[in-house]
Design an enzyme around this catalytic site. Structure first.
Site, short mmCIF file in Angstrom:
data_model
loop_
_atom_site.label_atom_id
_atom_site.label_comp_id
_atom_site.label_asym_id
_atom_site.label_seq_id
_atom_site.Cartn_x
_atom_site.Cartn_y
_atom_site.Cartn_z
N ALA A 58 0.81 -1.22 0.00
CA ALA A 58 0.00 0.00 0.00
C ALA A 58 0.84 1.27 0.00
CB ALA A 58 -0.94 0.00 1.20
N LEU A 59 1.98 1.25 0.64
CA LEU A 59 2.80 2.45 0.71
C LEU A 59 3.41 2.81 -0.64
CD1 LEU A 59 3.29 4.38 3.00
CD2 LEU A 59 5.33 3.10 3.62
N GLU A 60 3.49 1.85 -1.54
CA GLU A 60 4.03 2.12 -2.88
C GLU A 60 2.98 2.69 -3.83
OE1 GLU A 60 6.44 -0.01 -0.53
OE2 GLU A 60 4.75 -1.13 -1.37
N CYS A 87 -4.58 -3.40 0.95
CA CYS A 87 -5.06 -3.79 2.26
C CYS A 87 -3.95 -3.65 3.28
CB CYS A 87 -5.56 -5.25 2.22
SG CYS A 87 -6.19 -5.83 3.80
N GLU A 92 1.35 -6.13 15.30
CA GLU A 92 1.77 -5.89 16.68
C GLU A 92 2.56 -4.60 16.86
OE1 GLU A 92 3.90 -9.39 17.84
OE2 GLU A 92 2.16 -10.68 17.59
N HIS A 95 3.64 0.03 12.66
CA HIS A 95 3.80 0.12 11.20
C HIS A 95 2.46 0.33 10.50
CE1 HIS A 95 5.85 -0.42 7.42
NE2 HIS A 95 5.01 -1.38 7.07
#
Length: 181
Positions: A58-60, A87, A92, A95
């Site tokens: 997703a960050l790309e 998605c 945990e 991030h």
């Protein structure tokens, strides 16, 4: 539970010549498949053309959108709208917050800066089960919803451009006595 109202597209002007860029993150393959299935079905229903590009996560997506939109404009084949699919499932560590927040912020920044209709179909969920329910075309169909959102804003953009063909859509500086001299 409140049922969301959806744009049926029935009153929308023709989008037959529209080029829609779909950038999908394939980090969760089965979820990505469903999101893409919903998005491409909505685009096909509008008789628009979809071009699908895949990125790892997703960050790309915002980076790819910026690169591809610029390249298409250089080639005189600009995209009319963008659909982002992916998605992010909470883990945990922190991030999740970075990926979810920064991808959404960057996409909105691009959309506003470029005046480019964009449907954000990046799911941000707590569990894989939530993601599957939201992605499935037979359930919440968030991929289709993201495409429908982009198409609705594109239709609005085209309608406003048709009303005032002599003006661009967007903000124009206000003229004051000082700026007119």
């Amino acid at each position: 539970m409140v049922t969301p109202r959806r744009d049926s597209g029935k009153d929308r002007p023709s989008l037959k010549d529209a080029r829609i860029l779909v950038v999908e993150a394939r980090y969760y393959e089965d979820i990505a498949d469903e999101l893409l299935r919903g998005a491409t079905a909505a685009i096909a229903a509008a008789q628009a053309e979809a071009e699908v590009v895949t990125v790892p996560g997703a960050l790309e997506i915002p980076q790819a959108v910026a690169i591809l939109v610029e390249a298409a404009a250089r080639e005189a084949r600009p995209y009319d709208a963008v659909v982002a699919l992916g998605c992010v499932i909470r883990g945990e560590t922190g991030h999740y917050d970075i990926v979810a927040g920064e991808s959404a912020r960057a996409l909105m920044d691009l959309s506003v800066l470029l005046r480019l209709p964009l449907g954000n179909g990046i799911l941000t969920v707590e569990t894989e089960a939530q993601a599957q329910a939201r992605a499935r075309v037979s359930e919440m169909n968030k991929g289709g919803g993201a495409a429908e959102a982009a198409l609705a804003v594109l239709a609005l953009k085209r309608a406003k451009a048709a009303e005032r063909p002599d003006r661009t859509i967007g903000f124009t500086p206000r003229r004051t006595a000082e700026t007119q001299e």
